[in-house]
Design a protein around this motif. Structure first.
Motif, PDB file in Angstrom:
ATOM      1  N   HIS A   1      -3.931 -12.181  -6.045  1.00 35.29           N
ATOM      2  CA  HIS A   1      -3.574 -10.875  -6.606  1.00 35.29           C
ATOM      3  C   HIS A   1      -2.175 -10.774  -7.195  1.00 35.29           C
ATOM      4  O   HIS A   1      -1.829  -9.710  -7.738  1.00 35.29           O
ATOM      5  N   LEU A   2      -1.348 -11.824  -7.131  1.00 34.84           N
ATOM      6  CA  LEU A   2      -0.009 -11.688  -7.705  1.00 34.84           C
ATOM      7  C   LEU A   2      -0.062 -11.493  -9.216  1.00 34.84           C
ATOM      8  O   LEU A   2       0.653 -10.655  -9.773  1.00 34.84           O
ATOM      9  N   VAL A   3      -0.919 -12.264  -9.903  1.00 35.17           N
ATOM     10  CA  VAL A   3      -1.008 -12.124 -11.363  1.00 35.17           C
ATOM     11  C   VAL A   3      -1.486 -10.722 -11.756  1.00 35.17           C
ATOM     12  O   VAL A   3      -0.857 -10.063 -12.605  1.00 35.17           O
ATOM     13  N   PRO A   4      -2.579 -10.191 -11.164  1.00 36.57           N
ATOM     14  CA  PRO A   4      -2.971  -8.812 -11.498  1.00 36.57           C
ATOM     15  C   PRO A   4      -1.903  -7.780 -11.114  1.00 36.57           C
ATOM     16  O   PRO A   4      -1.726  -6.786 -11.819  1.00 36.57           O
ATOM     17  N   ALA A   5      -1.193  -8.016  -9.985  1.00 41.18           N
ATOM     18  CA  ALA A   5      -0.136  -7.080  -9.581  1.00 41.18           C
ATOM     19  C   ALA A   5       0.995  -7.073 -10.610  1.00 41.18           C
ATOM     20  O   ALA A   5       1.546  -6.013 -10.941  1.00 41.18           O
ATOM     21  N   CYS A   6       1.342  -8.247 -11.117  1.00 41.54           N
ATOM     22  CA  CYS A   6       2.352  -8.327 -12.172  1.00 41.54           C
ATOM     23  C   CYS A   6       1.887  -7.578 -13.423  1.00 41.54           C
ATOM     24  O   CYS A   6       2.661  -6.860 -14.068  1.00 41.54           O
ATOM     25  N   SER A   7       0.620  -7.739 -13.767  1.00 43.09           N
ATOM     26  CA  SER A   7       0.066  -7.051 -14.935  1.00 43.09           C
ATOM     27  C   SER A   7       0.158  -5.540 -14.775  1.00 43.09           C
ATOM     28  O   SER A   7       0.431  -4.815 -15.744  1.00 43.09           O
ATOM     29  N   ASP A   8      -0.041  -5.043 -13.545  1.00 37.67           N
ATOM     30  CA  ASP A   8       0.084  -3.607 -13.279  1.00 37.67           C
ATOM     31  C   ASP A   8       1.483  -3.086 -13.594  1.00 37.67           C
ATOM     32  O   ASP A   8       1.658  -1.901 -13.889  1.00 37.67           O
TER      33      ASP A   8
ATOM     34  N   GLY B   1      -9.720  -7.122   0.664  1.00 40.43           N
ATOM     35  CA  GLY B   1      -8.969  -5.957   1.127  1.00 40.43           C
ATOM     36  C   GLY B   1      -7.908  -5.514   0.137  1.00 40.43           C
ATOM     37  O   GLY B   1      -7.748  -4.315  -0.135  1.00 40.43           O
ATOM     38  N   ALA B   2      -7.169  -6.478  -0.420  1.00 39.01           N
ATOM     39  CA  ALA B   2      -6.134  -6.125  -1.399  1.00 39.01           C
ATOM     40  C   ALA B   2      -6.759  -5.558  -2.673  1.00 39.01           C
ATOM     41  O   ALA B   2      -6.228  -4.614  -3.266  1.00 39.01           O
ATOM     42  N   GLY B   3      -7.907  -6.124  -3.081  1.00 36.76           N
ATOM     43  CA  GLY B   3      -8.616  -5.579  -4.236  1.00 36.76           C
ATOM     44  C   GLY B   3      -9.089  -4.163  -3.981  1.00 36.76           C
ATOM     45  O   GLY B   3      -9.019  -3.293  -4.864  1.00 36.76           O
ATOM     46  N   TYR B   4      -9.563  -3.913  -2.765  1.00 33.77           N
ATOM     47  CA  TYR B   4     -10.016  -2.568  -2.408  1.00 33.77           C
ATOM     48  C   TYR B   4      -8.849  -1.584  -2.386  1.00 33.77           C
ATOM     49  O   TYR B   4      -8.955  -0.449  -2.885  1.00 33.77           O
ATOM     50  N   ILE B   5      -7.717  -2.020  -1.799  1.00 29.85           N
ATOM     51  CA  ILE B   5      -6.526  -1.165  -1.766  1.00 29.85           C
ATOM     52  C   ILE B   5      -6.079  -0.834  -3.184  1.00 29.85           C
ATOM     53  O   ILE B   5      -5.734   0.313  -3.497  1.00 29.85           O
ATOM     54  N   ARG B   6      -6.095  -1.837  -4.068  1.00 29.28           N
ATOM     55  CA  ARG B   6      -5.694  -1.597  -5.468  1.00 29.28           C
ATOM     56  C   ARG B   6      -6.651  -0.616  -6.158  1.00 29.28           C
ATOM     57  O   ARG B   6      -6.238   0.265  -6.929  1.00 29.28           O
TER      58      ARG B   6
ATOM     59  N   THR C   1      -8.539   1.741  -4.734  1.00 33.27           N
ATOM     60  CA  THR C   1      -8.494   3.092  -4.165  1.00 33.27           C
ATOM     61  C   THR C   1      -7.128   3.757  -4.296  1.00 33.27           C
ATOM     62  O   THR C   1      -7.048   4.984  -4.434  1.00 33.27           O
ATOM     63  N   GLN C   2      -6.043   2.958  -4.258  1.00 28.52           N
ATOM     64  CA  GLN C   2      -4.707   3.541  -4.276  1.00 28.52           C
ATOM     65  C   GLN C   2      -3.964   3.319  -5.595  1.00 28.52           C
ATOM     66  O   GLN C   2      -2.925   3.935  -5.831  1.00 28.52           O
ATOM     67  N   GLY C   3      -4.473   2.413  -6.414  1.00 25.36           N
ATOM     68  CA  GLY C   3      -3.835   2.175  -7.699  1.00 25.36           C
ATOM     69  C   GLY C   3      -2.644   1.243  -7.652  1.00 25.36           C
ATOM     70  O   GLY C   3      -1.986   1.015  -8.674  1.00 25.36           O
ATOM     71  N   GLU C   4      -2.343   0.661  -6.483  1.00 32.25           N
ATOM     72  CA  GLU C   4      -1.241  -0.277  -6.348  1.00 32.25           C
ATOM     73  C   GLU C   4      -1.467  -1.183  -5.140  1.00 32.25           C
ATOM     74  O   GLU C   4      -2.315  -0.904  -4.284  1.00 32.25           O
ATOM     75  N   TYR C   5      -0.686  -2.275  -5.069  1.00 37.57           N
ATOM     76  CA  TYR C   5      -0.852  -3.273  -4.019  1.00 37.57           C
ATOM     77  C   TYR C   5       0.172  -3.156  -2.888  1.00 37.57           C
ATOM     78  O   TYR C   5       0.141  -3.955  -1.945  1.00 37.57           O
ATOM     79  N   ASP C   6       1.088  -2.201  -2.950  1.00 30.55           N
ATOM     80  CA  ASP C   6       2.226  -2.179  -2.020  1.00 30.55           C
ATOM     81  C   ASP C   6       1.809  -2.250  -0.555  1.00 30.55           C
ATOM     82  O   ASP C   6       2.392  -3.005   0.241  1.00 30.55           O
ATOM     83  N   LEU C   7       0.805  -1.466  -0.159  1.00 25.48           N
ATOM     84  CA  LEU C   7       0.371  -1.435   1.237  1.00 25.48           C
ATOM     85  C   LEU C   7      -0.133  -2.802   1.677  1.00 25.48           C
ATOM     86  O   LEU C   7       0.131  -3.236   2.810  1.00 25.48           O
ATOM     87  N   ALA C   8      -0.842  -3.501   0.804  1.00 26.33           N
ATOM     88  CA  ALA C   8      -1.364  -4.830   1.140  1.00 26.33           C
ATOM     89  C   ALA C   8      -0.221  -5.806   1.411  1.00 26.33           C
ATOM     90  O   ALA C   8      -0.251  -6.579   2.384  1.00 26.33           O
TER      91      ALA C   8
END
Length: 426
Positions: free
Chosen positions: A254-261, A377-382, A384-391
């Motif tokens: 998920h780092l690459v998609p998180a960077c894209s966000d 889980g990280a994909g689900y958090i992203r 539902t919440q629109g970001e990865y911070d909690l993960a």
């Protein structure tokens, strides 16, 4: 060939294994750069794609102990050839898929099984079967092949995906696997004994391992039974659950998609993973060297503690105008899979070198269960919440807890438990 000569065929086996692990690591690194292209082409949401990745990661781990048993029964070379054939078939078929369930079957199941047979258990089996000297260092080198795979493949595949499409990236990896397959077939050897050799560094035949040749399924299940009776196994498996969740499952996927966000281009984000790979190569080889010389529990305490701190600080690093992510990549890269050599060393010390492939296989299974949970889980958090911070924060906290828990591992040898299990006895 006499062991008096400076050259030993063990080095050929090590090199072939290293390149096999590099290429398999290249395959495993692809989901991070495929998520966004698959979203755009098929309209699948991130949690649906992450589910296929989590199946891949789960099977990659669960097949490990059975792969170790199959290597004992049928030989290392046959299992490596089968693994490469499965990888080639699975990734090529993804180029003609049209539905999400096909992604789950092809990338999740087929590639998951194939990569699981060409993974860390393979490295542990080769090192402990072919070498007596420098096991920690050599395990570190083989483990670092994952980093080398990232360095070689990720920037190239990300650029190819961006310019030519994701299918051409898949074709490129399949072509490399097709070249590697005959190399393994002609150069790989199963054991020193079958080649008329002693393991490298062995002074007598007693130091060589006679591979177990019983029922592979029963060997794996018996090893699990032994492990479930051992508190140290649960602690090692639990630590590796957190290791997998915080590396392959979270950052690797998920780092690459998180960077894209955060407006960071995919090619640059893949470059960050490759930078991690460079420093992971240094960190993991260094960890292997240290695992021969330093208390392995102290090493694991340091690795998990520093990893946890870096993940807790990661959400503050996503700033396209700063160099904080580059600093994170260097720091995190040194610690990416440095946990493997000391964990293998502890497993061998507790359960015996003859059984290290099987026992470490189950430890790796827990690693990949953690990776699968984090990937989904990280994909689900992203989603539902629109970001990865909690993960990222949750994974960091788990790493810090694990750092202290590792001191509860007992290094008392438990081989007598193995001999009490008839199916597991050699």
């Amino acid at each position: 060939m006499s062991r008096r000569f400076s050259f030993h065929y063990a080095w050929v086996v090590l090199i072939v294994t290293f390149f096999t692990l590099i290429t398999a690591a290249g395959v495993r690194s692809m989901p991070g750069i495929l998520i966004i292209p698959l979203e755009k082409e098929f309209g699948w949401d991130r949690s649906a794609i992450s589910f296929a990745v989590s199946v891949n990661l789960l099977l990659y781990g669960l097949v490990g102990p059975f792969a170790a048993g199959l290597m004992n029964r049928f030989g290392i070379k046959r299992i490596m050839v089968a693994a490469l054939g499965l990888l080639i078939s699975g990734i090529l078929l993804t180029t003609i898929m049209r539905t999400n369930w096909e992604l789950v079957v092809l990338w999740g199941v087929m590639v998951g099984f194939g990569s699981g047979m060409a993974a860390l258990v393979l490295g542990a089996t080769v090192v402990n079967r072919w070498f007596v000297s420098h096991r920690g260092l050599l395990m570190g080198i083989l483990t670092a092949s994952t980093a080398t795979g990232q360095i070689i493949f990720l920037p190239f595949l990300a650029s190819l995906t961006e310019q030519e499409g994701w299918r051409n990236a898949v074709y490129a990896v399949a072509s490399i696997l097709a070249i590697l397959l005959p190399t393994v077939f002609f150069l790989m050897k199963d054991s020193p004994k079958k080649s008329g050799l002693l393991p490298y560094g062995a002074k007598n035949e007693e130091e060589g391992i006679v591979p177990v040749s019983g029922n592979p399924f029963m060997e794996a299940i018996s090893a699990l039974r032994v492990g479930l009776r051992s508190r140290s196994f649960w602690l090692l498996a639990g630590s590796f659950f957190v290791c997998g969740a915080s590396t392959n499952g979270l950052v690797g996927t998920h780092l690459v998609p998180a960077c894209s966000d955060h407006g960071i281009p995919e090619v640059r984000a893949a470059g960050l993973l490759a930078l991690m790979g460079i420093f992971d190569l240094i960190g993991t080889v260094g960890s292997g060297w240290l695992s021969d010389r330093v208390n392995n529990k102290i090493l694991l305490f340091m690795y998990y503690g520093l990893r946890g701190i870096s993940l807790l600080l990661l959400p503050q690093a996503f700033d396209p105008e700063s160099n904080k992510l580059s600093i994170f990549a260097v720091f995190y890269g040194l610690d990416w899979i440095a946990t493997v050599p000391p964990t293998v060393a502890l497993t061998a010390k507790i359960f015996g070198r003859e059984k290290v492939g099987l026992m470490f296989g189950w430890v790796v299974a827990f690693h990949q269960i953690g990776a699968a949970v984090a990937a989904f889980g990280a994909g689900y958090i992203r989603t539902t919440q629109g970001e990865y911070d909690l993960a990222f924060m949750f994974a960091g906290a788990l790493c810090v807890i694990t750092a202290f828990g590792i001191f509860a591992v007992s290094t008392e040898k438990e081989e007598e438990k193995l001999s009490e299990t008839p199916e597991f006895a050699s």
